[in-house]
Design a protein around this motif. Structure first.
Motif, short mmCIF file in Angstrom:
data_model
loop_
_atom_site.label_atom_id
_atom_site.label_comp_id
_atom_site.label_asym_id
_atom_site.label_seq_id
_atom_site.Cartn_x
_atom_site.Cartn_y
_atom_site.Cartn_z
N LEU A 492 2.28 -0.77 6.50
CA LEU A 492 1.51 -0.78 5.25
C LEU A 492 0.25 -1.63 5.38
O LEU A 492 -0.82 -1.27 4.88
N ASN A 493 0.36 -2.76 6.08
CA ASN A 493 -0.83 -3.60 6.31
C ASN A 493 -1.86 -2.86 7.16
O ASN A 493 -3.07 -2.97 6.95
N ALA A 494 -1.36 -2.08 8.14
CA ALA A 494 -2.26 -1.36 9.04
C ALA A 494 -3.06 -0.28 8.32
O ALA A 494 -4.20 0.01 8.69
N ILE A 495 -2.47 0.32 7.28
CA ILE A 495 -3.19 1.41 6.61
C ILE A 495 -4.00 0.92 5.41
O ILE A 495 -4.68 1.74 4.76
N GLY A 496 -3.95 -0.38 5.13
CA GLY A 496 -4.78 -0.89 4.05
C GLY A 496 -4.08 -1.80 3.08
O GLY A 496 -4.70 -2.33 2.15
N GLY A 497 -2.77 -1.97 3.23
CA GLY A 497 -2.02 -2.86 2.37
C GLY A 497 -1.11 -2.11 1.41
O GLY A 497 -1.38 -0.97 1.01
N GLU A 498 -0.04 -2.77 1.02
CA GLU A 498 0.95 -2.15 0.13
C GLU A 498 0.34 -1.80 -1.23
O GLU A 498 0.64 -0.75 -1.81
N LYS A 499 -0.53 -2.64 -1.72
CA LYS A 499 -1.14 -2.39 -3.03
C LYS A 499 -1.99 -1.13 -3.00
O LYS A 499 -1.90 -0.29 -3.90
N LYS A 500 -2.81 -0.98 -1.97
CA LYS A 500 -3.66 0.20 -1.85
C LYS A 500 -2.82 1.47 -1.71
O LYS A 500 -3.14 2.51 -2.29
N ALA A 501 -1.74 1.39 -0.93
CA ALA A 501 -0.88 2.56 -0.75
C ALA A 501 -0.23 2.96 -2.07
O ALA A 501 -0.12 4.15 -2.39
N ASP A 646 -10.37 5.93 7.33
CA ASP A 646 -10.30 5.29 6.02
C ASP A 646 -10.80 6.24 4.93
O ASP A 646 -11.91 6.77 5.01
N VAL A 647 -9.97 6.47 3.93
CA VAL A 647 -10.35 7.26 2.76
C VAL A 647 -9.98 6.45 1.52
O VAL A 647 -8.81 6.20 1.25
N LYS A 648 -10.98 5.98 0.80
CA LYS A 648 -10.79 5.17 -0.40
C LYS A 648 -9.91 3.95 -0.13
O LYS A 648 -9.03 3.60 -0.90
N GLY A 649 -10.13 3.33 1.03
CA GLY A 649 -9.42 2.09 1.34
C GLY A 649 -8.06 2.27 1.98
O GLY A 649 -7.37 1.29 2.25
N VAL A 650 -7.68 3.52 2.24
CA VAL A 650 -6.38 3.79 2.86
C VAL A 650 -6.60 4.61 4.13
O VAL A 650 -7.33 5.61 4.11
N LYS A 651 -5.96 4.22 5.23
CA LYS A 651 -6.09 4.96 6.48
C LYS A 651 -5.06 6.08 6.55
O LYS A 651 -3.87 5.85 6.32
N VAL A 652 -5.55 7.28 6.86
CA VAL A 652 -4.67 8.44 6.99
C VAL A 652 -5.02 9.19 8.27
O VAL A 652 -6.17 9.17 8.72
N PRO A 653 -4.05 9.87 8.91
CA PRO A 653 -4.32 10.58 10.17
C PRO A 653 -5.06 11.89 9.93
O PRO A 653 -4.66 12.69 9.10
N PHE A 654 -6.11 12.11 10.69
CA PHE A 654 -6.87 13.35 10.58
C PHE A 654 -6.51 14.35 11.68
O PHE A 654 -7.01 15.46 11.69
N LYS A 655 -5.63 13.95 12.58
CA LYS A 655 -5.14 14.88 13.61
C LYS A 655 -3.63 14.78 13.66
O LYS A 655 -3.07 13.68 13.76
N GLN A 656 -2.98 15.95 13.55
CA GLN A 656 -1.53 15.99 13.61
C GLN A 656 -1.12 17.14 14.53
O GLN A 656 -1.57 18.27 14.35
#
Length: 683
Positions: A492-501, A646-656
């Motif tokens: 959760l910290n790696a993707i932007g934090g629990e609050k952002k998620a 990073d999309v709106k403060g949250v990191k998400v994978p763009f390749k799957q």
């Protein structure tokens, strides 16, 4: 973020189902053997040694040319890849025409012309015969190799190698050849990033000059052509092609092992095991037992009616198909091969069944009905093919290459029908070497090695580069302090934090992929308790799934199926954006251990039928493995995640990358957070 592309696999399963249906069709009952008259081409030989064969066919106003340069095999060693790079460069401009002009001429004629290190081919309308021949000859004799084209071809070759480094199937095929024939042979060597980087422009130029020559060349012409004019034109174009007089070195191949052994490659991303049982064979088309050997193989594993298919797929449901083959070659030993892709959990059992079937056909006479069906298939295919002018040309070429008797194909049906049950058993004993096989397996060691070790065979371990290595470490110790809570917190910290998620209430994703040469478009929309997953090809919906807290349905190839019971509960669990927000309080979650994924250490957390892997260093989720039943088959589906943005403060994978036996690479083209999702999407 949850795995949102899993339902794209339904496309693959649908295509596989159609293929299985075709294979399950019963073979026709054999009738009287037809009398076959094989047409003969008109032939002549040029002064430089090139042999020309012309098959006239006036039924269609078309013509085709096939040039085969039948050189002995060449070992490229630490520069493996020079021939494939040259193949990409040939025909991209000549001494007479620029690349653009050359390609424009081909397009204007509506023709197709291709060049490669083993020859060339061309086809088009017969009214353009002379022009097509001129272009073909120009490309063969006068191709201009440039540094610019070399750089492009080399980059493409490197891209191809890199894309296959995590493909279990591609690794299995190259290791199979390397251990069977020897890594330092023309058949066993393979391209790597290192060998391609070793290739220089000068190497390609030297290869072209040394090996692209006419003394071992055959030119086959099929179509509506005037023989005399064509002969004159070919002599005019090709008699100036100078011989290279190249000397070729002989190769020494491994030979068969003294006792059957397992050659194992550990790939942690393997969702299935690739199994092949192989041994070298010395089988020629002129051998007396040639027809008995190919019929023995047909009965064992030549198709959907073969014993291997009926055993491993029909009786046990372990694979989509199990087959065997036996090959005849002139330049190196042939190969008997039996193989299948099977679920990890049944790898050892599948090996046992392969050995059982091979042993059975060696030691027990086949049934007369089996032999009749095998003969019917060969005779039927032969009679259908012999009607085609291109087949006449191919058979004429084979007579030259394999030194076949002049009446080989006229006697083909007679020789097939003459094979007896005793002949089949004798051929099986001679060529299916149960006690001298290499059982090559590429799979996930942690899942399959304990079972394989109980089979009693000697096991040798290999790297993906086919080098013998020590036994892989299967159960890696969990680092101190690593718990479910610590893994979740780090993610959760790696993707932007629990609050952002937690602030992410909905997500809408559009992606594209390629499946068997066709573009697959995927749309996924999720909000808590709701999920929409839709896949389209050529504008048509191939599959769609909608899940809500009250129910759900799946739409596959136009058929709607309501989701109920345990299946509904499973997919409802998927209807969440960041499952990690609930993971710390999930008492059913367990740590599976540490595994190496693409060279990085990752810890697995299992919930239900899904294991999610988190990079120990970065904390990011790198893969999920879900056990799923599809069409009566239980299998693992792996999705790998990378290219986090990073999309709106949250990191998400763009390749799957979804792996269901084949790889489907999804690239996100659009991703919206807290917009683009409405209640209407889940109707």
């Amino acid at each position: 973020m949850k795995k949102i592309y899993i339902y794209a696999a339904s496309v693959v399963f649908a295509l596989a189902a159609l293929e299985m249906q075709a294979q399950d069709r019963k073979q026709p009952v054999p009738g009287p053997a037809p009398v076959v008259h094989v047409g003969q081409p008109t032939t002549f030989t040029l002064k430089n040694g090139m042999k020309v064969m012309v098959v006239q066919n006036t039924k269609l106003p078309r013509v085709s040319y096939t040039l085969t340069i039948d050189n002995p095999l060449v070992y490229d060693g630490d520069k493996a890849g020079v021939s494939s790079i040259l193949s990409q460069m040939l025909g991209n401009g000549t001494k007479k025409m620029s690349k653009d002009k050359f390609l424009e001429e081909i397009d204007f004629l509506g023709a197709r012309i291709n060049f490669h290190t083993g020859g060339a081919s061309a086809n088009g309308l017969s009214k353009h015969n002379e022009t097509i021949l001129n272009l073909l000859a120009d490309g063969v004799l006068n191709s201009v190799l440039t540094q610019e084209e070399f750089d492009k071809a080399k980059a493409k070759a490197l891209e191809g190698v890199k894309s296959g480094e995590n493909s279990v199937t591609q690794i299995a095929r190259r290791v199979e050849s390397a251990v069977l024939y020897g890594k330092k042979t023309p058949v066993g060597e393979f391209e790597t990033e290192k060998t391609i980087n070793n290739v220089t422009f000068a190497d390609v130029q030297a290869y072209y000059k040394k090996y692209y020559s006419p003394e071992n060349a055959y030119l086959v012409i099929v179509g509506d052509v005037d023989y005399k004019k064509t002969e004159k034109a070919i002599k005019s174009q090709f008699e100036g092609w100078a011989k290279a007089n190249t000397q070729f070195a002989e190769s020494n191949y491994n030979g068969n092992v003294k006792a059957t052994e397992i050659n194992f490659v550990d790939m942690s991303n393997a969702v299935q095991s690739e199994i092949s049982l192989v041994n070298e064979v010395e089988l020629k088309m002129t051998d007396k037992d040639y027809f008995a050997a190919i019929l023995a193989n047909q009965i064992l594993g030549g198709g959907g009616e073969g014993r291997l298919f009926l055993n491993l797929r029909e009786a046990h449901g372990w694979t989509y198909g199990a087959y065997s083959s036996i090959g005849t070659t002139r330049k190196y030993p042939g190969k008997f091969r039996a193989g299948a892709s099977v679920r990890n959990v049944v790898t050892d059992s599948a090996v046992t069944e392969f050995i059982k079937e091979i042993d059975l056909i060696r030691n027990t006479p086949v049934k007369e009905e089996e032999l009749k069906l095998a003969k019917a298939k060969y005779v039927g295919n032969f009679v259908m093919e012999i009607q085609k002018p291109a087949t006449v040309a191919t058979y004429a070429l084979y007579k030259e290459l394999y030194n076949l008797p002049g009446d080989f194909y006229e006697n083909y049906i007679k020789n097939i029908n003459a094979v007896t049950v005793a002949d089949v058993q004798a051929a099986a004993k001679k060529y299916f070497l149960k006690d001298n096989m290499r059982i090559v397996i590429v799979g996930k060691g942690a899942d399959v090695l304990p079972g394989l070790e109980k089979l009693g065979y000697s096991i040798k371990y290999y790297s993906k580069e086919a080098d013998e290595v020590a036994k892989p470490e299967l159960n890696k110790a969990l680092p101190a302090g690593v718990t479910i809570s610590s893994v979740v917190d780090k993610y959760l910290n790696a993707i932007g934090g629990e609050k952002k998620a937690a602030e992410v209430k909905s997500i809408a994703v559009t992606s594209s992929a390629e499946v068997q040469g066709m573009k697959l478009e995927s749309i996924t929309k999720i909000k808590e308790g709701y999920i929409l997953s839709e896949q389209k090809m050529m504008g048509n919906t191939m599959s769609k799934q909608v899940v809500t807290p009250k129910g759900g349905y799946a739409l596959v190839q136009g058929q709607k199926m309501e989701l109920t019971g345990d299946k509904l509960k499973e997919v409802q669990q998927e209807a969440t954006i960041f499952s990690e927000l609930k993971l710390k309080g999930d008492k059913s979650a367990t740590i599976t251990g540490v595994e190496s994924l693409d060279g990085k250490e990752a810890v697995g957390i299992k919930v239900g039928k899904t294991v999610s892997y988190y990079d120990l260093a970065s904390g990011l989720k790198v893969a999920t493995v879900m056990t799923q039943e599809q069409g009566g088959q239980v299998m693992n589906m792996t999705t790998k995640y990378s290219d986090y943005r990073d999309v709106k403060g949250v990191k998400v994978p763009f390749k799957q990358v979804l792996n269901v036996g084949i790889e489907i690479i999804n690239i996100v083209t659009d991703l919206k957070i807290n917009e683009g999702v409405s209640d209407a999407d889940f109707k």
